[in-house]
Design an enzyme around this catalytic site. Structure first.
Site, PDB file in Angstrom:
ATOM      1  N   SER A 178       0.811  -1.214   0.000  1.00  0.00           N
ATOM      2  CA  SER A 178       0.000   0.000   0.000  1.00  0.00           C
ATOM      3  C   SER A 178       0.843   1.263   0.000  1.00  0.00           C
ATOM      4  O   SER A 178       0.308   2.359  -0.059  1.00  0.00           O
ATOM      5  CB  SER A 178      -0.919   0.006   1.227  1.00  0.00           C
ATOM      6  OG  SER A 178      -0.166  -0.194   2.414  1.00  0.00           O
ATOM      7  N   HIS A 199      -2.520  -2.903  -5.998  1.00  0.00           N
ATOM      8  CA  HIS A 199      -2.985  -2.552  -4.654  1.00  0.00           C
ATOM      9  C   HIS A 199      -4.504  -2.648  -4.570  1.00  0.00           C
ATOM     10  O   HIS A 199      -5.239  -1.760  -5.012  1.00  0.00           O
ATOM     11  CB  HIS A 199      -2.511  -1.139  -4.308  1.00  0.00           C
ATOM     12  CG  HIS A 199      -2.935  -0.675  -2.950  1.00  0.00           C
ATOM     13  ND1 HIS A 199      -3.154   0.661  -2.646  1.00  0.00           N
ATOM     14  CD2 HIS A 199      -3.182  -1.366  -1.804  1.00  0.00           C
ATOM     15  CE1 HIS A 199      -3.521   0.755  -1.382  1.00  0.00           C
ATOM     16  NE2 HIS A 199      -3.541  -0.460  -0.860  1.00  0.00           N
ATOM     17  N   GLU A 211      -5.393  -0.049  -7.429  1.00  0.00           N
ATOM     18  CA  GLU A 211      -4.330   0.833  -7.918  1.00  0.00           C
ATOM     19  C   GLU A 211      -3.282  -0.040  -8.603  1.00  0.00           C
ATOM     20  O   GLU A 211      -2.758  -0.974  -8.000  1.00  0.00           O
ATOM     21  CB  GLU A 211      -3.656   1.582  -6.768  1.00  0.00           C
ATOM     22  CG  GLU A 211      -4.396   2.798  -6.275  1.00  0.00           C
ATOM     23  CD  GLU A 211      -3.591   3.564  -5.238  1.00  0.00           C
ATOM     24  OE1 GLU A 211      -3.428   4.787  -5.413  1.00  0.00           O
ATOM     25  OE2 GLU A 211      -3.146   2.951  -4.244  1.00  0.00           O
TER      26      GLU A 211
END
Length: 342
Positions: A178, A199, A211
């Site tokens: 993250s 992510h 992401e």
């Protein structure tokens, strides 16, 4: 992703057909404002969109390896298996693997109760999930691997060094980190061009966003493959570049940290702070409750990565957060954080 607009049928259709047959394509020339060079490209006069063929890389993928059986790892395994992939969940702890399977079973029951899946869907999903404590054995036949281990750089570097050694040549290695630099993680391998960030958001079976983080050397082909893979999982991928915290946590974590400072300085209590953000800013969950849900240790780790990466004091973790993590009060998973969970 926006759907292409449909044109309704009606009067004048024959004119459009004959016009298309008579002049199917035309050339468009434009002079570059910077170089003066003239560029010519051929385009369809009707501006019809050409549908891209299915990504061959994703259609060939069958065996997925997920490293780490924690909250994120079991959620990622859940969505891959539910989409039809044979999925192997890897962890050094048999107990962690057993807990993960129970969690996946419980989450599937929740979906079953809401009539989002059938009993047959649940049974098929569970049948596709396998577990292993041997990374070498699990990755021998892998078509894609995603790491979802604890947010520690040293651990991730070791995992990627091993994945690079055991996974077949050409297999994409993804990280669910993250905040940690994908470029740094990729440096532990001999295939940095095939390392990428993927992510997922928590809870993975529910949240739509992924992401997709390009490392410095990640190729366009790898990025496109992972974007398409995320779509096959029913997610909405967003491509971002490799900077500390990426987009989601670069915005979210400073807000959570400021909420902790607001509590630390006695401006208001935890419930009051969360109520202001829920009712005043239309947040579904207050920042302190969200921090408990994420895990205070995870929040602290991300803030430290951003603080070290940017060298900017605005990312410095609040002392209250540091003390709570040191005391073992990690939020929901430990039973106590800003709130008590029994």
């Amino acid at each position: 992703m926006q759907n292409p607009k449909m044109t309704s049928c009606g009067l004048g259709l024959s004119e459009k057909v004959f016009s298309l047959a008579a002049n199917e394509r035309q050339c468009e020339t434009k002079a570059c404002p910077h170089t003066g060079l003239v560029k010519t490209r051929s385009r369809n006069k009707t501006d019809a969109k050409v549908l891209k063929p299915a990504n061959k890389k994703t259609t060939k993928m069958k065996n997925i390896v997920v490293v780490g059986a924690g909250t994120m790892g079991n959620g990622i395994a859940h969505v891959f298996a539910m989409t039809g992939y044979e999925t192997t969940l890897v962890d050094i702890s048999e107990e962690a693997l057993e807990r993960a399977l129970k969690t996946i079973d419980k989450n599937l029951d929740r979906m079953l109760k809401k009539e989002k899946i059938t009993p047959e869907d649940k049974a098929a999903t569970l049948q596709r999930i396998h577990t292993s404590t041997s990374l070498q054995e699990a990755t021998a036949q892998a078509d894609f691997a995603v790491e979802a281990a604890t947010e520690r750089l040293d651990l991730k570097l070791k995992i990627f060094e091993d994945l690079d050694q055991y996974a077949p040549q050409g297999v994409i290695l993804a990280s669910n980190t993250s905040s940690i630099s994908i470029t740094k993680i990729a440096s532990a391998t001999r295939r940095p061009e095939r390392v990428i960030g993927m992510h997922f958001m928590n809870p993975v079976p529910v949240m739509k966003l992924v992401e997709v983080i390009r490392a410095y050397g990640t190729t366009d082909e790898v990025t496109e493959t992972v974007m398409e893979l995320a779509k096959k999982l029913g997610k909405t991928p967003v491509e971002v570049n490799d900077y500390p915290g990426f987009v989601a946590n670069r915005i979210l974590m400073p807000m959570i940290n400021e909420a902790i400072y607001t509590l630390h300085e006695g401006v208001a209590g935890a419930e009051e702070i969360d109520t202001v953000m829920k009712l005043g800013m239309a947040h579904p969950m207050g920042p302190l409750q969200l921090a408990d849900f994420i895990g205070l240790d995870v929040c602290l780790s991300i803030l430290r990565v951003m603080y070290e990466g940017f060298g900017n004091p605005k990312y410095a973790p609040c002392p209250l957060l540091v003390n709570m993590v040191t005391a073992g009060k990690l939020g929901r998973k430990s039973g106590e954080g800003f709130y008590s969970y029994e």
